[in-house]
Write a protein that holds these residues in place. Sequence first.
Motif, short mmCIF file in Angstrom:
data_model
loop_
_atom_site.label_atom_id
_atom_site.label_comp_id
_atom_site.label_asym_id
_atom_site.label_seq_id
_atom_site.Cartn_x
_atom_site.Cartn_y
_atom_site.Cartn_z
N LEU A 63 -12.89 -7.24 -44.86
CA LEU A 63 -13.30 -8.00 -43.68
C LEU A 63 -14.80 -7.91 -43.43
CD1 LEU A 63 -10.42 -7.14 -41.18
CD2 LEU A 63 -10.79 -9.29 -42.40
N THR A 64 -15.50 -7.17 -44.28
CA THR A 64 -16.95 -7.01 -44.10
C THR A 64 -17.70 -8.34 -44.12
OG1 THR A 64 -16.84 -4.79 -45.07
CG2 THR A 64 -19.00 -5.85 -44.97
N PRO A 65 -17.48 -9.23 -45.10
CA PRO A 65 -18.20 -10.50 -45.08
C PRO A 65 -17.94 -11.31 -43.82
CG PRO A 65 -17.19 -10.14 -47.23
CD PRO A 65 -16.65 -9.09 -46.31
N TRP A 66 -16.72 -11.26 -43.32
CA TRP A 66 -16.38 -11.98 -42.08
C TRP A 66 -17.23 -11.46 -40.91
CZ3 TRP A 66 -12.68 -10.08 -38.07
CH2 TRP A 66 -12.39 -11.06 -37.11
N LEU A 67 -17.32 -10.15 -40.77
CA LEU A 67 -18.11 -9.57 -39.68
C LEU A 67 -19.59 -9.87 -39.85
CD1 LEU A 67 -16.39 -6.08 -39.33
CD2 LEU A 67 -16.21 -8.01 -37.75
N TYR A 68 -20.09 -9.74 -41.07
CA TYR A 68 -21.51 -10.01 -41.30
C TYR A 68 -21.84 -11.49 -41.05
CZ TYR A 68 -22.62 -5.44 -43.30
OH TYR A 68 -22.86 -4.10 -43.48
N ALA A 149 -19.66 -14.92 -46.33
CA ALA A 149 -20.19 -14.62 -45.00
C ALA A 149 -20.98 -15.79 -44.42
CB ALA A 149 -21.07 -13.37 -45.05
N LEU A 150 -21.74 -16.47 -45.27
CA LEU A 150 -22.62 -17.54 -44.80
C LEU A 150 -22.00 -18.93 -44.94
CD1 LEU A 150 -26.04 -16.25 -46.20
CD2 LEU A 150 -25.12 -15.99 -43.89
N GLY A 151 -20.88 -19.01 -45.64
CA GLY A 151 -20.25 -20.31 -45.83
C GLY A 151 -21.02 -21.23 -46.74
N ILE A 152 -21.61 -20.67 -47.82
CA ILE A 152 -22.39 -21.46 -48.77
C ILE A 152 -21.92 -21.14 -50.18
CG2 ILE A 152 -24.42 -21.59 -47.28
CD1 ILE A 152 -25.63 -19.27 -48.81
N PRO A 153 -22.26 -21.98 -51.19
CA PRO A 153 -21.85 -21.70 -52.57
C PRO A 153 -22.55 -20.46 -53.13
CG PRO A 153 -22.45 -24.01 -52.28
CD PRO A 153 -22.90 -23.30 -51.05
#
Length: 207
Positions: A63-68, A149-153
């Motif tokens: 869940l780390t990328p989600w929080l970041y 985390a950033l929603g990018i490729p």
Amino acid sequence: MRARVRAGDREAFAELYDTHARAVYHHALRLTGDWSTAEEVMSETFLAAWRVRERLEPDGGSLTPWLYGIATHKAHNANRGLRRRLAFLDRRPSPPPVADFAEETAGRIDDARKLAAIHGALGQLRRQEREVLALCVWSGLDYRQTAQALGIPVGTVRSRLSRARAKLARRLQPVRPAAEKTEPRPRRGEVKSEAAFAALSLREEPR
């Protein structure tokens, strides 16, 4: 953990907070350059995470990328708000100078100066490059997690990180006058400027 958080398990969320709060705080500090703002961003990150917990994908890893990702968004909003407040204060008359009698705060002031120097160098980057640098280099996310985390490729993560490294390497390179070029080179390990501390982390590869 993902399933428990999605289900609104408060004990699971408390465990999530205990595990990641410090890391989220440091990530926010790198993006904002201010201790109190970073604390606010950390609090808002976990508050937002609790509110949107049901939107979590049922399958996935850490869940780390989600929080970041949430923290990065909150830090961006905090920086925008700070710029608006500074612009407002800039239009007002300056307050009278106040003598500083707090010698015991010298150490904290020195830390703030170092942080300001590093954050100033990072501030010369584009926001998107600074965010990728903070996630990949200092927060330890890999390319895939940073992209999540950033929603990018992933390819965008790689290109932004490469540009950020190149720009910082140029901007942190010490520029010496011609008259100083004949002086002995500094011994290995010597650091000549506060901003150079930021360059040390650029040698790290994201795990």
